[in-house]
Design a protein around this motif. Structure first.
Motif, short mmCIF file in Angstrom:
data_model
loop_
_atom_site.label_atom_id
_atom_site.label_comp_id
_atom_site.label_asym_id
_atom_site.label_seq_id
_atom_site.Cartn_x
_atom_site.Cartn_y
_atom_site.Cartn_z
N TYR A 67 113.40 70.31 5.73
CA TYR A 67 114.63 70.36 6.51
C TYR A 67 114.36 71.13 7.79
O TYR A 67 113.49 72.02 7.82
CB TYR A 67 115.74 71.05 5.69
CG TYR A 67 117.12 71.00 6.30
CD1 TYR A 67 117.81 69.79 6.39
CD2 TYR A 67 117.74 72.14 6.79
CE1 TYR A 67 119.08 69.74 6.95
CE2 TYR A 67 119.00 72.09 7.33
CZ TYR A 67 119.67 70.88 7.42
OH TYR A 67 120.92 70.83 7.98
N ARG B 254 118.25 73.76 12.36
CA ARG B 254 119.51 73.32 11.77
C ARG B 254 119.97 74.30 10.69
O ARG B 254 121.17 74.56 10.54
CB ARG B 254 119.31 71.93 11.17
CG ARG B 254 120.58 71.19 10.81
CD ARG B 254 121.20 70.54 12.01
NE ARG B 254 122.47 69.88 11.70
CZ ARG B 254 123.24 69.32 12.61
NH1 ARG B 254 122.87 69.33 13.88
NH2 ARG B 254 124.37 68.75 12.27
N ILE C 225 123.58 76.38 10.44
CA ILE C 225 124.48 76.35 9.29
C ILE C 225 124.78 77.76 8.80
O ILE C 225 125.92 78.09 8.45
CB ILE C 225 123.86 75.49 8.17
CG1 ILE C 225 123.83 74.02 8.60
CG2 ILE C 225 124.65 75.65 6.87
CD1 ILE C 225 123.18 73.11 7.59
N PRO D 130 121.86 64.65 9.84
CA PRO D 130 122.90 65.70 9.77
C PRO D 130 123.85 65.54 8.60
O PRO D 130 124.59 66.48 8.28
CB PRO D 130 123.63 65.55 11.11
CG PRO D 130 122.73 64.77 11.99
CD PRO D 130 121.93 63.90 11.10
N ASP E 78 124.10 68.23 5.85
CA ASP E 78 124.47 69.61 6.19
C ASP E 78 125.36 70.24 5.13
O ASP E 78 125.18 71.40 4.73
CB ASP E 78 125.19 69.65 7.54
CG ASP E 78 124.25 69.39 8.71
OD1 ASP E 78 123.02 69.35 8.48
OD2 ASP E 78 124.73 69.22 9.84
N GLU F 127 128.61 66.11 7.83
CA GLU F 127 128.01 66.88 8.92
C GLU F 127 128.89 68.09 9.25
O GLU F 127 130.12 67.97 9.29
CB GLU F 127 127.85 66.01 10.17
CG GLU F 127 127.23 66.73 11.35
CD GLU F 127 127.12 65.86 12.58
OE1 GLU F 127 126.73 66.39 13.65
OE2 GLU F 127 127.43 64.66 12.49
#
Length: 454
Positions: A328, A332, A336, A366, A369, A394
């Motif tokens: 991953y 990102r 998060i 995405p 997420d 997302e």
């Protein structure tokens, strides 16, 4: 007398400079500048009269026919999917991947199926004939139409191709090929580029498809100049951890098909075995009643795949909390974590955080997420999530759950594998129909966590 000068070429990106530098100005790598000898003398141009010159004629797009286009079936459904339906005649296919990932194995395996109807020439510059025979015995390959050749001179290889006229050629690998006219060593930027050009011209002129195996550098990209990927028609890349059985074949470039498709294989003692249902393989061995694990659905090309995301949040023993992500995007993950703290009130500042996509799968979509967030919150609070739930959506910077594409396809795949609760973005509810599972639309992270723990 020919004028000879030397230039320095970066082995990573192909950047040229007249003098040596420790750090490549283009890619920033250290100690990658290798000296190459260049012949600057130019031959006198041949005099061509206008009557002897030939011109390419333009054709209307409607006049061009594709009725005679033919693709060779490889006998492997997963490989056909990645190639766009099979091997196109006259195409040049570059196959890359880490050492031991299965590049030579998959080429040898398709020789058994194609050898029933096609004449195949397998050229190896790395292994002897005896080594190739031993590998063929292990993979149960004994086709009478498979011809083995151990040679590193690309001109000799092309001459044999013209004499034998095979239906398919495999070069293993391009880094071992050399052109005798060049003074640089095999594997250098110049050798790789020129050898690929010669092979490309041979494949196009004789209309013979050709597989070329390419090594990768320490970053995982194809070794050699970037122009190498522009020369070939298709670039395939093997992904996966060598310590695990799962292998992912991904098309990075494909002039004859989509670049979104992937092929899933399992490495066994008899070679690569195609996996028709990767969701079952990726979810096998999933722990029960354990916090920090969540199931999501990602779309790879035209195929929905259920994958398990695992999160671990533990008290940090140092001043700065550690962040790690496997399979991953690290940036990102940082986003998060910031949204979880700022918008939802879950604090990870003093916790080491780890994320893992089980099975060696690499996911950049995405849509997973929300599953990442649920696994992290579950680990932080040490509360197991509902086992038969699938989560996708997302996450935006405002903490909202945004809609994703192909929600109906994701729901159908989850229901097919026996999941009865699906948490998805609220805005996707109106476009999804399902009678065999409970659909719960959520607008923010807290709503999603309450829905998956009830």
């Amino acid at each position: 007398m020919a004028k000879i000068k030397s230039v320095y070429i970066c082995s990573e990106c192909g950047y040229e400079t007249p003098k040596w530098v420790g750090k490549c100005p283009s890619c920033g790598e250290w100690n990658t500048m290798n000296e190459e000898i260049k012949d600057t003398a130019k031959a006198a141009p041949a005099v061509r009269t206008r009557t002897s010159m030939t011109y390419a004629q333009p054709y209307s797009i409607r006049e061009i026919s594709t009725d005679d286009e033919h693709r060779y079936d490889t006998g492997c459904h997963e490989l056909n999917r990645v190639l766009g339906g099979g091997i196109v005649k006259g195409s040049l296919i570059l196959l890359g991947g880490d050492p031991g990932i299965g590049k030579s194995t998959v080429l040898m395996q398709i020789c058994q199926f194609l050898g029933d109807t096609l004449k195949i020439l397998y050229v190896s510059g790395e292994e002897s004939k005896r080594q190739l025979k031993l590998r063929a015995i292990r993979l149960e390959v004994d086709s009478p139409n498979l011809f083995i050749m151990t040679e590193t001179d690309v001109e000799v290889v092309c001459e044999q191709i013209k004499n034998i006229k095979p239906d398919l050629v495999m070069i293993d690998s391009i880094q071992t090929m050399n052109l005798s006219e060049l003074s640089s060593s095999p594997g250098s930027v110049t050798q790789v580029r020129e050898c690929t050009n010669i092979l490309m011209r041979t494949a196009k002129s004789l209309d013979i498809p050709m597989f070329v195996v390419g090594h990768v550098n320490k970053e995982g990209s194809i070794a050699g100049p970037k122009v190498l990927e522009h020369i070939v028609d298709t670039v395939l890349h093997f992904e996966g951890d060598k310590q695990m059985s799962c292998r992912i074949l991904r098309a990075v470039k494909n002039r004859y098909g989509s670049t979104n498709e992937i092929g899933v294989f399992e490495m066994t003692d008899k070679g690569l075995k195609e996996v028709e249902n990767p969701s079952v393989m990726l979810l096998s061995g999933r722990p029960s009643k354990v916090s920090g694990t969540c199931v999501t659905c990602t779309i790879e090309g035209s195929r929905p795949i259920l994958a398990e995301t695992q999160g671990l949040a533990t008290q940090s023993g140092y001043g700065n909390a550690r962040r790690m992500a496997t399979g991953y995007d690290y940036n990102r993950l940082s986003m998060i974590l910031a949204v979880l703290e700022k918008r939802s009130g879950y604090f990870f500042s003093n916790s080491d955080t780890y994320i893992n996509i089980v099975g060696g799968l690499r996911v950049d979509e995405p849509a997973i997420d929300l599953s990442i967030a649920m696994a992290l919150v579950s680990s932080l609070k040490d509360e197991p999530l509902y086992e038969k739930a699938v989560v996708f959506g997302e996450i935006g910077l405002a903490g909202e759950i945004r809609s994703v594409s192909q929600a109906q396809m994701r729901v159908n795949e989850a229901v097919r594998l026996g999941f009865d609760r699906i948490i998805l973005p609220f805005h996707n509810l109106k476009g999804v129909q399902c009678d065999d599972a409970k659909l719960i639309g959520v607008k923010n992270i807290r709503e999603a966590y309450e829905a998956i723990t009830q």
